[in-house]
Write a protein that holds these residues in place. Sequence first.
Motif, mmCIF file in Angstrom:
data_model
loop_
_atom_site.group_PDB
_atom_site.id
_atom_site.type_symbol
_atom_site.label_atom_id
_atom_site.label_comp_id
_atom_site.label_asym_id
_atom_site.label_seq_id
_atom_site.Cartn_x
_atom_site.Cartn_y
_atom_site.Cartn_z
ATOM 1 N N VAL A 1 -24.212 30.689 -40.809
ATOM 2 C CA VAL A 1 -25.300 30.294 -41.704
ATOM 3 C C VAL A 1 -25.990 31.469 -42.382
ATOM 4 O O VAL A 1 -26.800 31.289 -43.277
ATOM 5 C CB VAL A 1 -26.353 29.423 -40.961
ATOM 6 C CG1 VAL A 1 -25.723 28.105 -40.538
ATOM 7 C CG2 VAL A 1 -26.946 30.146 -39.759
ATOM 8 N N THR A 2 -25.671 32.677 -41.940
ATOM 9 C CA THR A 2 -26.221 33.863 -42.618
ATOM 10 C C THR A 2 -25.073 34.809 -42.946
ATOM 11 O O THR A 2 -25.079 35.970 -42.574
ATOM 12 C CB THR A 2 -27.261 34.591 -41.748
ATOM 13 O OG1 THR A 2 -26.650 34.931 -40.490
ATOM 14 C CG2 THR A 2 -28.473 33.722 -41.499
ATOM 15 N N ALA A 3 -24.078 34.269 -43.631
ATOM 16 C CA ALA A 3 -22.833 35.007 -43.842
ATOM 17 C C ALA A 3 -22.989 36.108 -44.883
ATOM 18 O O ALA A 3 -22.668 35.941 -46.041
ATOM 19 C CB ALA A 3 -21.733 34.045 -44.271
ATOM 20 N N HIS B 1 -27.514 27.401 -50.045
ATOM 21 C CA HIS B 1 -28.479 28.222 -49.289
ATOM 22 C C HIS B 1 -29.232 27.387 -48.250
ATOM 23 O O HIS B 1 -30.463 27.415 -48.177
ATOM 24 C CB HIS B 1 -29.450 28.940 -50.229
ATOM 25 C CG HIS B 1 -28.776 29.835 -51.215
ATOM 26 N ND1 HIS B 1 -28.304 29.365 -52.429
ATOM 27 C CD2 HIS B 1 -28.440 31.139 -51.167
ATOM 28 C CE1 HIS B 1 -27.731 30.370 -53.087
ATOM 29 N NE2 HIS B 1 -27.797 31.454 -52.337
ATOM 30 N N GLY B 2 -28.436 26.618 -47.469
ATOM 31 C CA GLY B 2 -29.047 25.840 -46.395
ATOM 32 C C GLY B 2 -30.026 24.795 -46.883
ATOM 33 O O GLY B 2 -31.020 24.501 -46.221
ATOM 34 N N VAL C 1 -15.453 25.651 -47.124
ATOM 35 C CA VAL C 1 -15.961 26.329 -48.322
ATOM 36 C C VAL C 1 -17.124 25.516 -48.876
ATOM 37 O O VAL C 1 -17.158 24.301 -48.754
ATOM 38 C CB VAL C 1 -14.874 26.518 -49.407
ATOM 39 C CG1 VAL C 1 -13.823 27.502 -48.947
ATOM 40 C CG2 VAL C 1 -14.230 25.193 -49.789
ATOM 41 N N ASN C 2 -18.086 26.227 -49.469
ATOM 42 C CA ASN C 2 -19.260 25.551 -49.998
ATOM 43 C C ASN C 2 -19.728 26.262 -51.264
ATOM 44 O O ASN C 2 -19.278 25.957 -52.359
ATOM 45 C CB ASN C 2 -20.360 25.511 -48.927
ATOM 46 C CG ASN C 2 -21.580 24.714 -49.346
ATOM 47 O OD1 ASN C 2 -21.747 24.370 -50.508
ATOM 48 N ND2 ASN C 2 -22.448 24.408 -48.399
ATOM 49 N N GLY D 1 -19.638 31.983 -46.143
ATOM 50 C CA GLY D 1 -19.305 33.266 -46.763
ATOM 51 C C GLY D 1 -17.863 33.398 -47.226
ATOM 52 O O GLY D 1 -17.416 34.495 -47.540
ATOM 53 N N VAL D 2 -17.117 32.298 -47.268
ATOM 54 C CA VAL D 2 -15.728 32.355 -47.718
ATOM 55 C C VAL D 2 -15.714 32.334 -49.244
ATOM 56 O O VAL D 2 -16.112 31.348 -49.855
ATOM 57 C CB VAL D 2 -14.914 31.173 -47.148
ATOM 58 C CG1 VAL D 2 -13.497 31.167 -47.718
ATOM 59 C CG2 VAL D 2 -14.887 31.236 -45.629
#
Length: 253
Positions: free
Chosen positions: A53-55, A147-148, A103-104, A83-84
Motif C-alpha cells: 500500500v506504500t509502494a 492512492h488508497g 495492477v491498479n 507499484g507495478v
Amino acid sequence: MSLAVRVIPCLDVAAGRVVKGVNFRDLRDMGDPVELAHHYTEQGADEITFLDVTATVDERATTYDMVRRTAEEIFVPLTVGGGVRSVDDVDRLLSVGADKIGVNSAAIARPGLIDEIAAKFGNQVIVLSLDITRSPDAASGFIVTTHGGRTQTSLDALEWAKEATERGAGELLVNSIDADGTRDGFDLELVRKVREVAAVPIIASGGAGEAEDFPPAIGAGADAVLAASVFHSGHLTVGDVKQALKQAGVEVR
C-alpha cells in the motif's frame, strides 16, 4: 459445473509489515506478512493476496524479498500488487514466486500496460485491482479512485472494468472504498453491477464483518471473497467463512 468459490486473506503491506485501517486510513500494524501468509494457508486459504500500500521505489527491495520468502512458505497461489508499472516489474515479481500480479494506478495512467502484460504472460496473470467509491459524477454511480481511495479519477468504474477485461485483465478485484474496514458487509450492488459488464472472475473485497456477510457476495455474482481485518484480528478464521458458505449451499474447496 461451476468452480468452487475461493476464500482469500489479503495482506496490506507497508514497509514490510501488514497494516489495516478503515476506509484506507489510520493504518495499524497487524504483524509479519510471511508468518501471516503461512498461518492463513494452514487455515485453508485458497489464495493469498499481498497489496503493497506504500509502494515506493525504496521499498521495492523489501517487497521482492518478502514475496520470495512467502512463496517458499506457502503452496497456494500468491497475488502481489502495488507499484507495478511495467512488464519488467511483472517479470521480476513472477521470478521471485508471485503467481498473479495486481495492477491498479499504472493501468489507469496507461491502459496499454494491461495489453502488454497479457501479451507476454497471459490473461491469467493479471488481476485488475479496482478501488471504487460511490459518486454522482459517474453515470453508473460508481467511480474509480487511486492512492488508497484518496484521489478520484474521471473513470466510471463499470466502463473501466469492461475496458480492462477487453484489454486482457483475467480477474477483477472489486474493492469498495466506502465499505473498506467498516465490517458492515460487502457492497452487493457494486458486485452485481460489475458482474453485469465483466465475463471474468470477480473477487469481492471490502466490508466483511461476520461469516454471514460472505454468502451474499457470492449470490451477487462474485467468484471469490477477500477479507483482511476480520482475519488479522482473529475475529474469523478461513474455516469459519468456508463453513458459512457451505451452509448457504456454496461449493468451496
